[in-house]
Design an enzyme around this catalytic site. Sequence first.
Site, PDB file in Angstrom:
ATOM      1  N   LYS A 230     -12.832  -1.708   6.526  1.00  0.00           N
ATOM      2  CA  LYS A 230     -12.288  -2.554   7.596  1.00  0.00           C
ATOM      3  C   LYS A 230     -13.090  -2.290   8.878  1.00  0.00           C
ATOM      4  O   LYS A 230     -14.044  -2.975   9.135  1.00  0.00           O
ATOM      5  CB  LYS A 230     -10.799  -2.245   7.836  1.00  0.00           C
ATOM      6  CG  LYS A 230      -9.852  -3.029   6.971  1.00  0.00           C
ATOM      7  CD  LYS A 230      -9.804  -2.605   5.576  1.00  0.00           C
ATOM      8  CE  LYS A 230      -8.532  -3.020   4.911  1.00  0.00           C
ATOM      9  NZ  LYS A 230      -8.672  -3.256   3.492  1.00  0.00           N
TER      10      LYS A 230
ATOM     11  N   TRP B 275       0.833  -1.217   0.000  1.00  0.00           N
ATOM     12  CA  TRP B 275       0.000   0.000   0.000  1.00  0.00           C
ATOM     13  C   TRP B 275       0.858   1.252   0.000  1.00  0.00           C
ATOM     14  O   TRP B 275       0.560   2.218  -0.701  1.00  0.00           O
ATOM     15  CB  TRP B 275      -0.987  -0.020   1.166  1.00  0.00           C
ATOM     16  CG  TRP B 275      -1.784  -1.272   1.129  1.00  0.00           C
ATOM     17  CD1 TRP B 275      -1.756  -2.302   2.027  1.00  0.00           C
ATOM     18  CD2 TRP B 275      -2.676  -1.691   0.088  1.00  0.00           C
ATOM     19  NE1 TRP B 275      -2.575  -3.312   1.614  1.00  0.00           N
ATOM     20  CE2 TRP B 275      -3.154  -2.973   0.443  1.00  0.00           C
ATOM     21  CE3 TRP B 275      -3.128  -1.113  -1.102  1.00  0.00           C
ATOM     22  CZ2 TRP B 275      -4.049  -3.684  -0.368  1.00  0.00           C
ATOM     23  CZ3 TRP B 275      -4.022  -1.814  -1.900  1.00  0.00           C
ATOM     24  CH2 TRP B 275      -4.469  -3.080  -1.528  1.00  0.00           C
TER      25      TRP B 275
ATOM     26  N   ASP C 276      -2.008   6.901   5.834  1.00  0.00           N
ATOM     27  CA  ASP C 276      -3.038   5.985   5.337  1.00  0.00           C
ATOM     28  C   ASP C 276      -3.360   5.046   6.496  1.00  0.00           C
ATOM     29  O   ASP C 276      -2.562   4.180   6.845  1.00  0.00           O
ATOM     30  CB  ASP C 276      -2.489   5.205   4.127  1.00  0.00           C
ATOM     31  CG  ASP C 276      -3.398   4.049   3.720  1.00  0.00           C
ATOM     32  OD1 ASP C 276      -4.496   3.912   4.297  1.00  0.00           O
ATOM     33  OD2 ASP C 276      -3.000   3.274   2.825  1.00  0.00           O
TER      34      ASP C 276
HETATM   35  N1  PMP Z   1      -4.274   1.104   2.140  1.00  0.00           N
HETATM   36  C1  PMP Z   1      -4.369   0.024   2.931  1.00  0.00           C
HETATM   37  C2  PMP Z   1      -3.573  -0.036   4.205  1.00  0.00           C
HETATM   38  C3  PMP Z   1      -5.202  -1.025   2.549  1.00  0.00           C
HETATM   39  O1  PMP Z   1      -5.310  -2.111   3.324  1.00  0.00           O
HETATM   40  C4  PMP Z   1      -5.942  -0.935   1.338  1.00  0.00           C
HETATM   41  C5  PMP Z   1      -6.890  -2.013   0.880  1.00  0.00           C
HETATM   42  N2  PMP Z   1      -6.886  -3.179   1.508  1.00  0.00           N
HETATM   43  C6  PMP Z   1      -5.783   0.208   0.562  1.00  0.00           C
HETATM   44  C7  PMP Z   1      -4.955   1.214   0.997  1.00  0.00           C
HETATM   45  C8  PMP Z   1      -6.516   0.369  -0.740  1.00  0.00           C
HETATM   46  O2  PMP Z   1      -7.838   0.612  -0.449  1.00  0.00           O
HETATM   47  P1  PMP Z   1      -8.995   0.668  -1.547  1.00  0.00           P
HETATM   48  O3  PMP Z   1      -9.140  -0.721  -2.069  1.00  0.00           O
HETATM   49  O4  PMP Z   1     -10.165   1.127  -0.741  1.00  0.00           O
HETATM   50  O5  PMP Z   1      -8.602   1.627  -2.589  1.00  0.00           O
END
Ligand code: PMP
Length: 354
Positions: free
Chosen positions: A193, A102, A169
């Site tokens: 989550k 991420w 994030d």
């Molecule tokens: N950041 C983290 C820490 C994540 O766990 C995730 C998705 N699991 C994301 C960003 C991306 O999120 P999204 O699928 O909502 O774009």
Amino acid sequence: MTKVHNFSAGPCILPQEVLKKASEAVINFNNLNLSLIEISHRSKDFVEVMDNATSLVKGVLNVPDGYQVVYLGGGASLGFLISAMNFMKQGGKGAYINTGTWANKAIKEAGLLGNVDVIASSKENNFNYIPKSYNVPEDADYLHYTSNNTIFGTQFKSIPETDKMLICDMSSDIFSKPIDVSKFDLIYAGAQKNLGPAGSTLYIIKEESLGLTGRVIPSMLDLQIHIAKESMFNTPPVFPIYVNMLTLEWLKNLGGVEKMGQLNRAKADLLYTEIDRNPLFEGFAKTEDRSDMNVTFNLTDNSHKERFDLLWKAANINGLNGHRSVGGYRASIYNALPIESVQVLVDVMKQLNT
Ligand code: PMP
């Protein structure tokens, strides 16, 4: 309905009472004889939902004055770009800590706009730890980090120190414990989550940190516009926001993030204790950086895999397979997962060892 112990990484388990209320609102919202998802987002009834969903975030996280809360679409993946767009000066630089997937994606998006300095990374060890030593360059506009890596099961145990603006994030550990919002200029988190269904993304923004980039920001990416329009610049994801509101009410009634932090610690302790005790298992993440949300582990001897997989499936456990980049197993133990479900998993792990 048979009880399923849902260890999914996200979208993930939500409180039963939230799901029940949400399903009722889909049929008949506020006794209007209309569905929540067929009324105008500008109607009094929905504006009230938006107001509640926003003020509950402020209350639950103790958000200080000077901060704004907005809900947008696009997931945290759009947050990677929105954060850089709104905080990286034209010709400026973002400093990033790379803790895996991420963080990597955030780095890539920011790189489209300007200079990116990856000041620390745990890549050489397949991201099984949180880098602790780094210097944020003098010319960086901000420091960006991912508080919890959902895939590798690592989590920052303290907020990085910096005199630059701080962006986080927090997708996979927001609302899991108290946080000091005043340390941050921007927190963003995909909702799916600890907050609600996929489809809305939460932004908590220090307002005075906006408007300093000197760049032209397209309207849909401009946090100042979304603040001014109170998350209604375009049609907001009404159903996810409603469920977020219900989840925050549930969390508040339960005792808030203080209480949630204690419950989450107890769940994580129970599971990590078994991983450390049981010679058939080993944890993936370094002990001091282990996540309280995503517990990653492997079998020490893969010849037990078939039996272990049969055992946990027979115990009505769902979502235990590890992410493909790590392998093994990942138990996501988010807010809504009861400790009884963790106990069921621990019992299965003990059974494998007998
Ligand atoms: N950041 C983290 C820490 C994540 O766990 C995730 C998705 N699991 C994301 C960003 C991306 O999120 P999204 O699928 O909502 O774009």
